[in-house]
Scaffold this motif. Structure first.
Motif, mmCIF file in Angstrom:
data_model
loop_
_atom_site.group_PDB
_atom_site.id
_atom_site.type_symbol
_atom_site.label_atom_id
_atom_site.label_comp_id
_atom_site.label_asym_id
_atom_site.label_seq_id
_atom_site.Cartn_x
_atom_site.Cartn_y
_atom_site.Cartn_z
ATOM 1 N N GLY A 1 0.843 -1.193 0.000
ATOM 2 C CA GLY A 1 0.000 0.000 0.000
ATOM 3 C C GLY A 1 0.879 1.244 0.000
ATOM 4 O O GLY A 1 1.829 1.348 -0.769
ATOM 5 N N LYS A 2 0.576 2.160 0.897
ATOM 6 C CA LYS A 2 1.364 3.400 0.981
ATOM 7 C C LYS A 2 2.480 3.314 2.010
ATOM 8 O O LYS A 2 3.242 4.260 2.162
ATOM 9 N N ASN A 3 2.574 2.187 2.708
ATOM 10 C CA ASN A 3 3.588 2.034 3.753
ATOM 11 C C ASN A 3 4.756 1.193 3.252
ATOM 12 O O ASN A 3 5.004 0.081 3.733
ATOM 13 N N VAL A 4 5.452 1.692 2.272
ATOM 14 C CA VAL A 4 6.572 0.962 1.672
ATOM 15 C C VAL A 4 7.796 1.100 2.568
ATOM 16 O O VAL A 4 8.203 2.224 2.891
ATOM 17 N N PRO A 5 8.414 0.012 2.987
ATOM 18 C CA PRO A 5 9.611 0.114 3.830
ATOM 19 C C PRO A 5 10.760 0.828 3.117
ATOM 20 O O PRO A 5 10.886 0.769 1.893
ATOM 21 N N HIS A 6 11.593 1.484 3.913
ATOM 22 C CA HIS A 6 12.721 2.237 3.350
ATOM 23 C C HIS A 6 13.832 1.319 2.836
ATOM 24 O O HIS A 6 14.463 1.604 1.818
ATOM 25 N N ILE A 7 14.102 0.240 3.565
ATOM 26 C CA ILE A 7 15.186 -0.674 3.203
ATOM 27 C C ILE A 7 14.563 -2.004 2.800
ATOM 28 O O ILE A 7 13.845 -2.630 3.578
ATOM 29 N N VAL A 8 14.847 -2.424 1.560
ATOM 30 C CA VAL A 8 14.240 -3.625 1.001
ATOM 31 C C VAL A 8 15.344 -4.625 0.653
ATOM 32 O O VAL A 8 16.246 -4.325 -0.125
ATOM 33 N N TYR A 9 15.258 -5.808 1.256
ATOM 34 C CA TYR A 9 16.214 -6.898 0.992
ATOM 35 C C TYR A 9 15.456 -8.023 0.311
ATOM 36 O O TYR A 9 14.386 -8.428 0.774
ATOM 37 N N ASP A 10 15.989 -8.543 -0.788
ATOM 38 C CA ASP A 10 15.221 -9.561 -1.526
ATOM 39 C C ASP A 10 15.203 -10.922 -0.846
ATOM 40 O O ASP A 10 14.395 -11.789 -1.180
ATOM 41 N N GLY A 11 16.101 -11.155 0.121
ATOM 42 C CA GLY A 11 16.077 -12.409 0.861
ATOM 43 C C GLY A 11 16.619 -13.607 0.117
ATOM 44 O O GLY A 11 16.510 -14.742 0.586
ATOM 45 N N ILE A 12 17.220 -13.394 -1.034
ATOM 46 C CA ILE A 12 17.829 -14.488 -1.801
ATOM 47 C C ILE A 12 19.233 -14.698 -1.257
ATOM 48 O O ILE A 12 20.106 -13.851 -1.447
ATOM 49 N N THR A 13 19.472 -15.801 -0.589
ATOM 50 C CA THR A 13 20.693 -15.968 0.183
ATOM 51 C C THR A 13 21.730 -16.829 -0.532
ATOM 52 O O THR A 13 21.408 -17.682 -1.351
ATOM 53 N N ASP A 14 22.980 -16.578 -0.173
ATOM 54 C CA ASP A 14 24.108 -17.349 -0.686
ATOM 55 C C ASP A 14 24.381 -18.476 0.308
ATOM 56 O O ASP A 14 25.081 -18.294 1.301
ATOM 57 N N LYS A 15 23.827 -19.638 0.065
ATOM 58 C CA LYS A 15 23.914 -20.742 1.022
ATOM 59 C C LYS A 15 25.333 -21.305 1.128
ATOM 60 O O LYS A 15 25.674 -21.953 2.125
ATOM 61 N N GLU A 16 26.171 -21.054 0.122
ATOM 62 C CA GLU A 16 27.549 -21.549 0.174
ATOM 63 C C GLU A 16 28.452 -20.619 0.973
ATOM 64 O O GLU A 16 29.545 -20.999 1.375
ATOM 65 N N ASN A 17 28.010 -19.392 1.183
ATOM 66 C CA ASN A 17 28.806 -18.412 1.931
ATOM 67 C C ASN A 17 27.909 -17.679 2.922
ATOM 68 O O ASN A 17 27.674 -16.470 2.804
ATOM 69 N N PRO A 18 27.397 -18.378 3.924
ATOM 70 C CA PRO A 18 26.462 -17.755 4.860
ATOM 71 C C PRO A 18 27.100 -16.692 5.755
ATOM 72 O O PRO A 18 26.391 -15.931 6.413
ATOM 73 N N ASP A 19 28.441 -16.641 5.785
ATOM 74 C CA ASP A 19 29.110 -15.657 6.631
ATOM 75 C C ASP A 19 29.160 -14.278 5.999
ATOM 76 O O ASP A 19 29.624 -13.322 6.619
ATOM 77 N N ARG A 20 28.709 -14.144 4.776
ATOM 78 C CA ARG A 20 28.687 -12.826 4.123
ATOM 79 C C ARG A 20 27.488 -12.047 4.648
ATOM 80 O O ARG A 20 26.378 -12.156 4.136
ATOM 81 N N MET A 21 27.721 -11.242 5.637
ATOM 82 C CA MET A 21 26.652 -10.615 6.390
ATOM 83 C C MET A 21 26.088 -9.381 5.675
ATOM 84 O O MET A 21 26.762 -8.718 4.903
#
Length: 398
Positions: free
Chosen positions: A331-351
């Motif tokens: 709606g009109k409440n769009v968050p300022h910071i958007v992360y797609d959540g697609i993760t690098d499972k081979e390098n989980p330490d990349r924060m």
């Protein structure tokens, strides 16, 4: 931050001067071709209509100097040869300053394979406004080292106004970019400071991208700080097929598949779709054929920024617009910071760390699971990373 600028040779150097309003294309080009190492090519005040690129190749310690931005204007509206306005290749310690390049067929000013390139008080613009027929890039150093862009302006590029690609040791500061698809873009480049700039009324304000199929495979160690990134809500006018055509209208800062990026002390205001977006290359839905390419962002630190946006809906245009409209439904409440959540499972330490931002709201859109489990919980990302060092430019030894 102490920066060693790339300077031309001393005062006692040969000078090539281009005189008069009636100076011909041939005289301009001759001045560029015949410039000796250490020369100053002095361009006078006035507007000059040129029909071909001005090319400087294989030179050292040369300055191309006008009488001032908007005082020395090189207009290429009738260009029939070449694509760029000014092109510099295979050179070292080159300064371009105090001039404007307009309405080029292709890129405004392109420099390639230059060690030590400075753009100072330079404008690249397309005067008919945003249009997909405009050239792709305003200021366009690619495969360069020791790049300085200071006090420059870019207007109307159909890709990126100020673009640095596949380069190393870069400072972009005190500059403005507006009416471009991307205002400022750093792509597949290492060691860059982007600070004290204003990016507004672009489709996307500042982009940090790593893309496949390029010679320099991976960028990073990029700091973006003290910039004013606001009102980047212009409709995307990139030609079909350009990667920036995927950037949603209303994007402030976007990090795409880049690593080791620090975003801090910026004012990120009134960008309606994403103040800051952190995304994998997979969000583009384009195939990856480059086996050496790393498509995930990592080691991202977003902190101490100020966020603000109006109570309006995100863009509804394009593929990303459909995602906002039919999948995310903010709606009109769009968050300022958007992360797609697609993760690098081979390098989980990349924060991905997000801390101490003012007014910042957050969402993980869970794109890799079809947006099923969106989350506004920032706890996973409440971490800090060591600050990155300042970039120091050095003069070429050539």
């Amino acid at each position: 931050m102490k920066t060693i600028l790339i300077l031309a040779a001393c005062i006692l150097t040969p000078t090539v001067t281009v005189f008069g309003q009636k100076t011909s294309q041939k005289e301009f080009q001759t001045a560029f071709i015949e410039a000796e190492n250490g020369a100053v090519i002095q361009l006078p005040e006035g507007q000059f209509e040129l029909d071909g690129s001005l090319w400087l190749d294989g030179k050292k310690n040369v300055t191309i100097k006008g009488a001032g931005e908007d005082r020395t204007v090189l207009n290429f509206q009738g260009q029939i040869s070449g694509a760029e306005g000014i092109k510099v290749t295979n050179s070292s310690n080159i300064i371009i300053r105090d001039l404007t390049v307009q309405d080029t067929k292709g890129d405004g000013i392109k420099t390639q394979l230059v060690d030590g390139i400075s753009f100072v008080n330079v404008k690249a613009e397309w005067t008919k406004g945003p249009d997909k027929q405009n050239g792709g890039y305003g200021l366009y150093p690619v495969q360069c080292t020791n790049v300085l862009i200071d006090g420059c302006t870019a207007v109307g590029a159909s890709d990126a106004g100020i673009y640095v690609g596949q380069s190393r040791y870069i400072v972009v500061k005190n500059s403005k970019a507006f009416h471009n698809v991307a205002g400022i873009e750093i792509e597949n480049s290492l060691y860059a400071d982007v600070h004290d700039n204003e990016a507004f009324n672009n489709t996307g304000g500042i982009l940090i991208f790593d893309l496949p199929d390029l010679i320099q495979k991976e960028g990073g160690f990029i700091r973006v700080f003290r910039n004013y990134v606001h009102d980047n809500n212009h409709v995307n006018f990139a030609p079909k097929g350009n990667i920036v055509g995927k950037v949603p209208q209303g994007t402030g800062v976007m990090i795409l598949a880049a690593r080791n990026v620090e975003i801090f002390d910026n004012r990120i205001i009134n960008n309606i779709s994403a103040g800051t977006a952190i995304v994998s290359y997979y969000i583009t839905e384009l195939p990856i054929n480059d086996k050496l390419y790393k498509p995930f962002p990592g080691n991202i630190y977003i902190h101490d920024n100020y966020y603000e946006r109006p109570s309006v809906r995100a863009t509804g245009k394009g593929r990303m617009g459909k995602m906002y409209r039919f999948k995310l439904r903010f709606g009109k409440n769009v968050p300022h910071i958007v992360y797609d959540g697609i993760t690098d499972k081979e390098n989980p330490d990349r924060m991905i760390c997000i801390q101490n931002n003012t007014n910042a709201t957050f969402v993980n859109i869970d794109a890799e699971n079809g947006f099923k489990n969106k989350s506004h919980d920032m706890t996973t990302h409440d971490c800090a990373q060591p600050p990155m060092p300042a970039v120091v430019l050095t003069a070429s030894q050539n």
